[in-house]
Design a protein around this motif. Structure first.
Motif, PDB file in Angstrom:
ATOM      1  N   ASP A 122       0.851  -1.182   0.000  1.00 11.30           N
ATOM      2  CA  ASP A 122       0.000   0.000   0.000  1.00 11.30           C
ATOM      3  C   ASP A 122       0.895   1.242   0.000  1.00 11.30           C
ATOM      4  O   ASP A 122       1.268   1.770   1.037  1.00 11.30           O
ATOM      5  N   PHE A 123       1.246   1.715  -1.173  1.00 14.84           N
ATOM      6  CA  PHE A 123       2.189   2.824  -1.264  1.00 14.84           C
ATOM      7  C   PHE A 123       1.597   4.124  -0.738  1.00 14.84           C
ATOM      8  O   PHE A 123       2.318   5.047  -0.391  1.00 14.84           O
ATOM      9  N   ASP A 124       0.248   4.189  -0.680  1.00 17.87           N
ATOM     10  CA  ASP A 124      -0.360   5.378  -0.083  1.00 17.87           C
ATOM     11  C   ASP A 124      -0.033   5.453   1.391  1.00 17.87           C
ATOM     12  O   ASP A 124       0.060   6.539   1.984  1.00 17.87           O
ATOM     13  N   LEU A 125       0.125   4.271   2.007  1.00 19.27           N
ATOM     14  CA  LEU A 125       0.486   4.240   3.424  1.00 19.27           C
ATOM     15  C   LEU A 125       1.978   4.468   3.616  1.00 19.27           C
ATOM     16  O   LEU A 125       2.415   5.211   4.480  1.00 19.27           O
ATOM     17  N   ILE A 126       2.778   3.851   2.731  1.00 16.94           N
ATOM     18  CA  ILE A 126       4.225   3.932   2.904  1.00 16.94           C
ATOM     19  C   ILE A 126       4.745   5.331   2.580  1.00 16.94           C
ATOM     20  O   ILE A 126       5.523   5.915   3.324  1.00 16.94           O
ATOM     21  N   LYS A 127       4.315   5.844   1.416  1.00 14.03           N
ATOM     22  CA  LYS A 127       4.730   7.192   1.011  1.00 14.03           C
ATOM     23  C   LYS A 127       6.251   7.350   0.994  1.00 14.03           C
ATOM     24  O   LYS A 127       6.808   8.328   1.480  1.00 14.03           O
ATOM     25  N   LEU A 128       6.910   6.331   0.484  1.00 17.86           N
ATOM     26  CA  LEU A 128       8.364   6.378   0.391  1.00 17.86           C
ATOM     27  C   LEU A 128       8.769   6.366  -1.081  1.00 17.86           C
ATOM     28  O   LEU A 128       8.287   5.538  -1.859  1.00 17.86           O
ATOM     29  N   GLU A 129       9.641   7.259  -1.461  1.00 16.69           N
ATOM     30  CA  GLU A 129      10.128   7.304  -2.837  1.00 16.69           C
ATOM     31  C   GLU A 129      11.433   6.513  -2.899  1.00 16.69           C
ATOM     32  O   GLU A 129      12.538   7.056  -2.945  1.00 16.69           O
ATOM     33  N   LEU A 130      11.276   5.182  -2.873  1.00 16.25           N
ATOM     34  CA  LEU A 130      12.458   4.338  -2.829  1.00 16.25           C
ATOM     35  C   LEU A 130      13.216   4.338  -4.150  1.00 16.25           C
ATOM     36  O   LEU A 130      14.371   3.936  -4.199  1.00 16.25           O
ATOM     37  N   SER A 131      12.551   4.757  -5.217  1.00 22.51           N
ATOM     38  CA  SER A 131      13.227   4.768  -6.510  1.00 22.51           C
ATOM     39  C   SER A 131      14.264   5.872  -6.603  1.00 22.51           C
ATOM     40  O   SER A 131      15.216   5.786  -7.376  1.00 22.51           O
ATOM     41  N   ASP A 132      14.094   6.919  -5.798  1.00 26.47           N
ATOM     42  CA  ASP A 132      15.060   8.023  -5.820  1.00 26.47           C
ATOM     43  C   ASP A 132      16.154   7.750  -4.799  1.00 26.47           C
ATOM     44  O   ASP A 132      15.866   7.519  -3.624  1.00 26.47           O
ATOM     45  N   PRO A 133      17.395   7.751  -5.199  1.00 23.71           N
ATOM     46  CA  PRO A 133      18.481   7.508  -4.249  1.00 23.71           C
ATOM     47  C   PRO A 133      18.570   8.626  -3.217  1.00 23.71           C
ATOM     48  O   PRO A 133      18.307   9.782  -3.536  1.00 23.71           O
ATOM     49  N   PRO A 134      18.891   8.299  -1.977  1.00 31.63           N
ATOM     50  CA  PRO A 134      19.030   9.341  -0.947  1.00 31.63           C
ATOM     51  C   PRO A 134      20.211  10.250  -1.258  1.00 31.63           C
ATOM     52  O   PRO A 134      21.209   9.829  -1.843  1.00 31.63           O
ATOM     53  N   LEU A 135      20.074  11.485  -0.861  1.00 31.28           N
ATOM     54  CA  LEU A 135      21.108  12.475  -1.171  1.00 31.28           C
ATOM     55  C   LEU A 135      22.241  12.446  -0.158  1.00 31.28           C
ATOM     56  O   LEU A 135      23.362  12.821  -0.477  1.00 31.28           O
ATOM     57  N   CYS A 136      21.948  11.993   1.056  1.00 30.04           N
ATOM     58  CA  CYS A 136      22.979  11.986   2.083  1.00 30.04           C
ATOM     59  C   CYS A 136      22.670  10.903   3.114  1.00 30.04           C
ATOM     60  O   CYS A 136      21.598  10.292   3.105  1.00 30.04           O
ATOM     61  N   ALA A 137      23.593  10.701   4.058  1.00 33.27           N
ATOM     62  CA  ALA A 137      23.426   9.672   5.076  1.00 33.27           C
ATOM     63  C   ALA A 137      22.231   9.974   5.986  1.00 33.27           C
ATOM     64  O   ALA A 137      21.513   9.065   6.412  1.00 33.27           O
ATOM     65  N   LEU A 138      22.015  11.245   6.283  1.00 34.06           N
ATOM     66  CA  LEU A 138      20.901  11.627   7.149  1.00 34.06           C
ATOM     67  C   LEU A 138      19.575  11.252   6.517  1.00 34.06           C
ATOM     68  O   LEU A 138      18.677  10.722   7.184  1.00 34.06           O
TER      69      LEU A 138
END
Length: 230
Positions: free
Chosen positions: A157-173
């Motif tokens: 349920d991506f509406d619940l997760i709301k995570l853009e896992l396809s975009d790489p994180p910009l930093c460690a934080l």
């Protein structure tokens, strides 16, 4: 008295010096028996006028032994701490007043004490705290009964997760933030799909052991045989 849908019987009993026969007497015995039959919580404030070392007296007498023998045949326990006298007169200090409670209440009676407040009588006030509510049962996830299709549906349920896992994180934080968010979603999915089981607590006090249970039964059996055979 009813507290949280549990019935409590509060009984005040006086066992006079002129009482003939074994203690505690017919009326109180019937009350205790009826409480046991109805499975109610019983608290008895008793002016026993009986001596026994079990409740802090320095000696024993026939009345005390008779009352103690009766208590052993019931589901009652004596709540008492220390040796503070409950009866004070000009030339006498003694423990004559008892608090008898159902066995299942023994770990709910806290801070039992003889009050320092002036009662304007030779009998002193007895105070204690009754725990109103039992601790809430601890629950844990029984993973062997997890509804895995429901778990997968929640995770998808991506509406619940709301995570853009396809975009790489910009930093460690930002990576740590996404890990926390994903962990929260996984935990939420497990709470939704996993069967929760409550830990069954012990009905008897924490100090009650199998050896004490055996000794109690042996004592009751011997007492009942002695009572029948005299």
């Amino acid at each position: 008295m009813v507290i949280d849908n549990h019935t409590y019987w509060l009984v005040s009993a006086y066992l006079g010096h002129d009482h003939q026969g074994p203690l505690p007497g017919t009326i109180l015995e019937k009350t205790v028996a009826e409480s046991t039959r109805q499975k109610t919580n019983l608290i008895i404030g008793c002016d026993a006028n009986a001596h026994h070392t079990t409740w802090g007296c320095t000696d024993l007498n026939n009345r005390g032994e008779s009352l103690f023998d009766y208590i052993l045949t019931t589901n009652l326990v004596v709540s008492y701490e220390g040796s503070e006298p409950t009866f004070i007169s000009k030339n006498r200090l003694e423990v004559l007043d008892l608090t008898l409670v159902s066995l299942n209440l023994s770990n709910k009676i806290l801070n039992w004490r003889v009050s320092k407040e002036n009662s304007f009588s030779d009998q002193r006030y007895i105070q204690f705290t009754l725990i109103k509510e039992s601790p809430k049962p601890i629950q844990f996830g029984n993973y062997t009964k997890t509804d895995w299709p429901k778990y997968r549906a929640t995770m998808n349920d991506f509406d619940l997760i709301k995570l853009e896992l396809s975009d790489p994180p910009l930093c460690a934080l930002e990576l740590e933030q996404r890990v926390d968010e994903l962990t929260a979603v996984i935990n939420k999915a497990m709470e939704t799909a996993c069967f929760l089981t409550a830990v069954r607590g012990k009905k008897k006090p924490y100090w009650w052991a199998a050896e004490l249970e055996t000794l109690r039964k042996d004592c009751r059996r011997v007492f009942n045989r002695a009572k029948k055979t005299r």
